[in-house]
Design a protein around this motif. Structure first.
Motif, short mmCIF file in Angstrom:
data_model
loop_
_atom_site.label_atom_id
_atom_site.label_comp_id
_atom_site.label_asym_id
_atom_site.label_seq_id
_atom_site.Cartn_x
_atom_site.Cartn_y
_atom_site.Cartn_z
N GLY A 106 0.83 -1.20 0.00
CA GLY A 106 0.00 0.00 0.00
C GLY A 106 0.86 1.24 0.00
O GLY A 106 1.36 1.66 1.05
N ASP A 107 1.03 1.85 -1.17
CA ASP A 107 1.85 3.07 -1.27
C ASP A 107 1.28 4.17 -0.38
O ASP A 107 0.08 4.21 -0.11
CB ASP A 107 1.89 3.55 -2.73
CG ASP A 107 2.76 2.65 -3.60
OD1 ASP A 107 3.37 1.71 -3.07
OD2 ASP A 107 2.81 2.90 -4.82
N ASP A 108 2.14 5.08 0.03
CA ASP A 108 1.69 6.09 1.00
C ASP A 108 0.72 7.11 0.43
O ASP A 108 0.05 7.82 1.19
CB ASP A 108 2.89 6.79 1.68
CG ASP A 108 3.80 7.54 0.70
OD1 ASP A 108 3.55 7.50 -0.52
OD2 ASP A 108 4.78 8.15 1.17
N ASP A 109 0.61 7.19 -0.91
CA ASP A 109 -0.27 8.21 -1.50
C ASP A 109 -1.57 7.63 -2.08
O ASP A 109 -2.40 8.38 -2.60
CB ASP A 109 0.49 8.99 -2.59
CG ASP A 109 1.14 8.09 -3.63
OD1 ASP A 109 1.26 6.87 -3.39
OD2 ASP A 109 1.53 8.60 -4.69
N ASN A 110 -1.76 6.32 -1.99
CA ASN A 110 -2.98 5.72 -2.54
C ASN A 110 -4.17 5.90 -1.60
O ASN A 110 -4.02 6.33 -0.46
CB ASN A 110 -2.75 4.24 -2.83
CG ASN A 110 -1.84 4.03 -4.04
OD1 ASN A 110 -1.57 4.97 -4.78
ND2 ASN A 110 -1.38 2.81 -4.22
N THR A 111 -5.36 5.55 -2.09
CA THR A 111 -6.61 5.68 -1.32
C THR A 111 -7.29 4.32 -1.22
O THR A 111 -7.49 3.65 -2.24
CB THR A 111 -7.54 6.70 -2.02
OG1 THR A 111 -6.83 7.92 -2.20
CG2 THR A 111 -8.80 6.94 -1.19
N TRP A 219 -7.56 3.24 -5.09
CA TRP A 219 -7.26 4.21 -6.14
C TRP A 219 -5.79 4.61 -6.08
O TRP A 219 -5.25 4.86 -5.00
CB TRP A 219 -8.11 5.48 -5.97
CG TRP A 219 -9.55 5.26 -6.24
CD1 TRP A 219 -10.23 5.49 -7.42
CD2 TRP A 219 -10.53 4.79 -5.31
NE1 TRP A 219 -11.56 5.18 -7.26
CE2 TRP A 219 -11.78 4.75 -5.99
CE3 TRP A 219 -10.49 4.38 -3.97
CZ2 TRP A 219 -12.96 4.34 -5.36
CZ3 TRP A 219 -11.67 3.96 -3.34
CH2 TRP A 219 -12.88 3.94 -4.04
N HIS A 220 -5.22 4.71 -7.27
CA HIS A 220 -3.82 5.15 -7.38
C HIS A 220 -3.79 6.68 -7.42
O HIS A 220 -3.44 7.29 -8.43
CB HIS A 220 -3.23 4.56 -8.67
CG HIS A 220 -1.76 4.70 -8.79
ND1 HIS A 220 -0.93 3.71 -9.22
CD2 HIS A 220 -0.95 5.75 -8.52
CE1 HIS A 220 0.31 4.14 -9.22
NE2 HIS A 220 0.32 5.37 -8.81
N THR A 221 -4.17 7.28 -6.30
CA THR A 221 -4.18 8.74 -6.23
C THR A 221 -2.75 9.25 -6.13
O THR A 221 -1.84 8.54 -5.70
CB THR A 221 -4.99 9.21 -5.02
OG1 THR A 221 -4.71 8.34 -3.91
CG2 THR A 221 -6.48 9.15 -5.30
N GLN A 222 -2.55 10.51 -6.54
CA GLN A 222 -1.23 11.12 -6.45
C GLN A 222 -1.37 12.53 -5.90
O GLN A 222 -2.29 13.25 -6.28
CB GLN A 222 -0.55 11.14 -7.81
CG GLN A 222 -0.19 9.73 -8.27
CD GLN A 222 0.50 9.71 -9.61
OE1 GLN A 222 0.05 10.34 -10.55
NE2 GLN A 222 1.58 8.95 -9.70
N THR A 223 -0.50 12.88 -5.02
CA THR A 223 -0.53 14.21 -4.42
C THR A 223 0.31 15.17 -5.26
O THR A 223 1.48 14.88 -5.54
CB THR A 223 0.02 14.14 -2.98
OG1 THR A 223 -0.77 13.19 -2.26
CG2 THR A 223 -0.07 15.49 -2.30
#
Ligand code: UGA
Ligand code: MN
Length: 247
Positions: A106-111, A219-223
């Protein structure tokens, strides 16, 4: 069954915000062990202070990317040294005879929707499910026919056997012990494919989750990175620690 949730993270202005948001999602999940692997040479005092706030069991690892992989910024294998360190930690600390567990990256920027955890917890070997906001197509997902994975829908096939996103699969911990040398390659774009190939995964044994891959639960969200603000401070050292990192 325990869930090992492996989060690669790295120092940047957004780091504390990302980890706070993610930690507050994971607070809602029972029987979860959080492995936070940070791309820096030493553990950060600020993060060591933050992680206990979420009241979940965790391990914090410093796992810097070897300098040799930073030469070409466009081909950096992001999060790989972190995930490898976390996999090593599990191999050293998990008692395979004692308990069952599932591993998820779980990447730190995903949802993450909380239902995702119910889905992946029952992974017997390898499970897969759709990921939203990936690439041009907007979703990356296995293609299902009669309850079986028959192919993949992904905007970057690149001749990969498993054209999936890092957030689109979970594995049972038993696989790590069955293939003790299987790891993730330092090869940008091919981390998922080579890792799953090293675990000798066959298409017909993939367990589709999220209602036969019809629901998006991650979701592969990105900041967005903001440009550095212009500030008038005499010296960073004069600011309290958490403020200094924002500049
Ligand atoms: C995508 C994939 O989802 C990642 O799994 C993959 O590692 C990455 O591409 C890649 O190979 O480049 P993306 O959103 O583009 O992810 O990349 P980031 O979110 O910037 O990085 C992925 C993970 O690695 C994050 O958890 C991030 O915190 C971490 N990371 C990033 C590092 O540990 N070090 C870095 O220098 C950059
Ligand atoms: Mn990302």
């Amino acid at each position: 069954t325990l869930i090992y949730f492996i989060t690669p993270t790295y120092p940047r202005r957004e780091q504390i915000a990302e980890l706070t948001r993610l930690g507050q999602t994971l607070m809602h999940v029972s029987r979860l062990y959080w492995i936070v692997a940070d791309d820096r040479p030493d553990c950060s005092l600020q993060i060591m202070n933050l992680l206990p706030d979420f009241s979940i069991p965790y391990t914090y690892i410093a796992s810097p990317m070897p300098a040799i992989y930073k030469r070409d910024p466009d081909a950096m294998p992001r999060g790989v040294s972190n995930r490898r360190a976390a996999l090593n930690w599990i191999r050293l600390n998990h008692n395979i005879n004692d308990s069952n567990a599932v591993i998820y990256f779980g990447d730190d920027d995903n949802t993450f929707h909380l239902d995702l955890f119910k889905e992946i917890r029952t992974t017997k070997k390898i499970s897969m499910f759709p990921v939203g906001l990936v690439g041009e197509y907007g979703v990356s997902s296995p293609i299902i026919d009669k309850g079986k994975v028959v192919g993949f829908f992904d905007s970057w096939p690149a001749k990969r056997k498993f054209p999936v996103d890092m957030a689109g699969f979970a594995i049972n911990v038993q696989l790590l012990f069955k293939y003790p040398y299987a790891t993730m390659p330092y090869k940008a774009g091919f981390e998922e494919d080579r890792f799953l190939s090293a675990l000798a995964i066959r298409l017909d044994e993939i367990e589709p989750k999220a209602e036969n891959c019809t629901k998006i639960l991650v979701w592969h969200t990105q900041t967005a990175k903001k440009p550095k603000p212009i500030v008038m401070v005499k010296s960073k050292a004069s600011l309290p620690g958490s403020l200094a990192t924002l500049l």
